[in-house]
Design a protein around this motif. Structure first.
Motif, short mmCIF file in Angstrom:
data_model
loop_
_atom_site.label_atom_id
_atom_site.label_comp_id
_atom_site.label_asym_id
_atom_site.label_seq_id
_atom_site.Cartn_x
_atom_site.Cartn_y
_atom_site.Cartn_z
N ILE A 33 0.85 -1.19 0.00
CA ILE A 33 0.00 0.00 0.00
C ILE A 33 0.89 1.24 0.00
O ILE A 33 1.72 1.41 0.90
CB ILE A 33 -0.93 0.02 1.24
N PRO A 34 0.72 2.14 -0.99
CA PRO A 34 1.51 3.37 -1.01
C PRO A 34 1.22 4.25 0.20
O PRO A 34 0.06 4.39 0.61
CB PRO A 34 1.05 4.07 -2.29
N VAL A 35 2.27 4.80 0.78
CA VAL A 35 2.17 5.69 1.94
C VAL A 35 2.82 7.02 1.57
O VAL A 35 3.99 7.05 1.18
CB VAL A 35 2.88 5.07 3.17
N ALA A 36 2.06 8.10 1.68
CA ALA A 36 2.59 9.42 1.34
C ALA A 36 3.84 9.72 2.15
O ALA A 36 3.85 9.55 3.37
CB ALA A 36 1.54 10.50 1.58
N GLY A 37 4.91 10.12 1.49
CA GLY A 37 6.14 10.48 2.16
C GLY A 37 6.97 9.31 2.65
O GLY A 37 7.97 9.50 3.33
N GLY A 38 6.56 8.10 2.33
CA GLY A 38 7.29 6.92 2.81
C GLY A 38 7.27 5.81 1.78
O GLY A 38 6.77 5.95 0.67
N GLU A 39 7.80 4.71 2.18
CA GLU A 39 7.84 3.53 1.33
C GLU A 39 6.49 2.81 1.37
O GLU A 39 5.82 2.83 2.41
CB GLU A 39 8.92 2.56 1.81
N PRO A 40 6.09 2.15 0.28
CA PRO A 40 4.88 1.33 0.33
C PRO A 40 5.01 0.28 1.44
O PRO A 40 6.09 -0.27 1.66
CB PRO A 40 4.85 0.66 -1.05
N GLN A 41 3.91 0.04 2.13
CA GLN A 41 3.92 -0.89 3.26
C GLN A 41 3.21 -2.19 2.91
O GLN A 41 2.12 -2.18 2.33
CB GLN A 41 3.23 -0.24 4.47
N PRO A 42 3.81 -3.33 3.30
CA PRO A 42 3.19 -4.62 2.99
C PRO A 42 2.01 -4.91 3.92
O PRO A 42 2.04 -4.60 5.11
CB PRO A 42 4.32 -5.61 3.25
N VAL A 43 0.98 -5.48 3.33
CA VAL A 43 -0.18 -5.95 4.08
C VAL A 43 -0.50 -7.33 3.55
O VAL A 43 -0.77 -7.49 2.35
CB VAL A 43 -1.40 -5.02 3.92
N GLU A 44 -0.45 -8.33 4.42
CA GLU A 44 -0.84 -9.67 4.01
C GLU A 44 -2.35 -9.79 4.13
O GLU A 44 -2.93 -9.52 5.18
CB GLU A 44 -0.17 -10.75 4.86
N LEU A 45 -2.97 -10.17 3.02
CA LEU A 45 -4.42 -10.30 2.97
C LEU A 45 -4.82 -11.75 2.83
O LEU A 45 -4.08 -12.56 2.26
CB LEU A 45 -4.97 -9.52 1.77
N VAL A 46 -5.98 -12.09 3.35
CA VAL A 46 -6.58 -13.39 3.13
C VAL A 46 -7.68 -13.18 2.10
O VAL A 46 -8.69 -12.52 2.37
CB VAL A 46 -7.16 -13.99 4.42
N TYR A 47 -7.41 -13.66 0.90
CA TYR A 47 -8.35 -13.49 -0.20
C TYR A 47 -9.28 -14.69 -0.31
O TYR A 47 -8.91 -15.82 0.03
CB TYR A 47 -7.60 -13.38 -1.53
N LYS A 48 -10.46 -14.45 -0.84
CA LYS A 48 -11.43 -15.50 -1.10
C LYS A 48 -11.12 -16.11 -2.47
O LYS A 48 -10.97 -15.39 -3.45
CB LYS A 48 -12.84 -14.92 -1.11
N TRP A 49 -11.03 -17.42 -2.51
CA TRP A 49 -10.81 -18.09 -3.79
C TRP A 49 -12.09 -18.06 -4.60
O TRP A 49 -13.19 -18.18 -4.07
CB TRP A 49 -10.35 -19.53 -3.57
N ARG A 50 -11.97 -17.90 -5.91
CA ARG A 50 -13.10 -17.96 -6.83
C ARG A 50 -12.68 -18.73 -8.08
O ARG A 50 -11.53 -18.69 -8.49
CB ARG A 50 -13.53 -16.56 -7.27
N SER A 51 -13.66 -19.35 -8.70
CA SER A 51 -13.43 -20.00 -9.99
C SER A 51 -13.31 -18.93 -11.06
O SER A 51 -13.60 -17.75 -10.82
CB SER A 51 -14.61 -20.92 -10.34
N LYS A 52 -12.90 -19.31 -12.25
CA LYS A 52 -12.76 -18.35 -13.34
C LYS A 52 -14.08 -17.63 -13.60
O LYS A 52 -14.12 -16.40 -13.75
CB LYS A 52 -12.28 -19.03 -14.62
N LYS A 53 -15.17 -18.37 -13.65
CA LYS A 53 -16.48 -17.76 -13.90
C LYS A 53 -16.81 -16.76 -12.79
O LYS A 53 -17.29 -15.65 -13.06
CB LYS A 53 -17.56 -18.84 -13.98
N ALA A 54 -16.56 -17.12 -11.55
CA ALA A 54 -16.86 -16.23 -10.43
C ALA A 54 -15.96 -14.99 -10.44
O ALA A 54 -16.39 -13.90 -10.08
CB ALA A 54 -16.73 -16.98 -9.11
N VAL A 55 -14.69 -15.13 -10.87
CA VAL A 55 -13.80 -13.98 -10.99
C VAL A 55 -14.30 -13.05 -12.09
O VAL A 55 -14.32 -11.83 -11.94
CB VAL A 55 -12.34 -14.40 -11.24
#
Length: 103
Positions: free
Chosen positions: A18-40
Motif C-alpha cells: 500500500i503506497p504511503v505518502a512520504g514513505g515507502e509502500p507498506q506490505p499488508v498480508e491479505l486473506v483473499y477468497k478463492w473464486r473459480s474463473k467464472k466467479a472472478v
C-alpha cells in the motif's frame, strides 16, 4: 511432493504493498477468497466501475493489521490510503489469473 487439488482451498494469502505518502509502500498480508474463473469474471464485471469498500469486502476475508478486519476498518483504510482499494483488488485479480509458479 504435493499434488494439485481439483478443489482449491477456500482462501489464500497474498501480500500487497500500500503506497504511503512520504514513505515507502507498506506490505499488508491479505486473506483473499478463492473464486473459480467464472466467479472472478462476475467479480470483475460487478466492480467494473471502480474499486472501493464493496470490492474489498467482496474479495478479502482477513488481513495481518493490528486492527480487526471489518467494514468500518476497511473504510478507514481506504479513506487514509488513497490507492489501497486499487492495490488490493488488482492484487487479487493478478494473483488469481497469474498464480505464481514456485516451490
Amino acid at each position: 511432493m504435493s499434488k494439485l487439488k481439483l478443489n482449491p482451498e477456500a482462501t489464500f494469502k497474498h501480500t500487497v504493498y500500500i503506497p504511503v505518502a512520504g514513505g515507502e509502500p507498506q506490505p499488508v498480508e491479505l486473506v483473499y477468497k478463492w473464486r473459480s474463473k467464472k466467479a472472478v469474471d462476475e467479480f470483475v464485471e460487478k466492480h467494473k466501475d471502480g474499486y472501493g469498500v464493496e470490492s474489498v469486502m467482496d474479495c478479502v476475508s482477513g488481513w495481518d493489521l493490528e486492527e480487526e478486519f471489518s467494514r468500518g476498518n476497511v473504510e478507514k483504510l481506504l479513506e487514509n490510503y488513497l490507492f489501497a482499494a486499487l492495490r488490493i483488488t488488482t492484487g487479487y485479480i493478478d494473483e488469481i489469473f497469474n498464480a505464481r509458479v514456485g516451490n
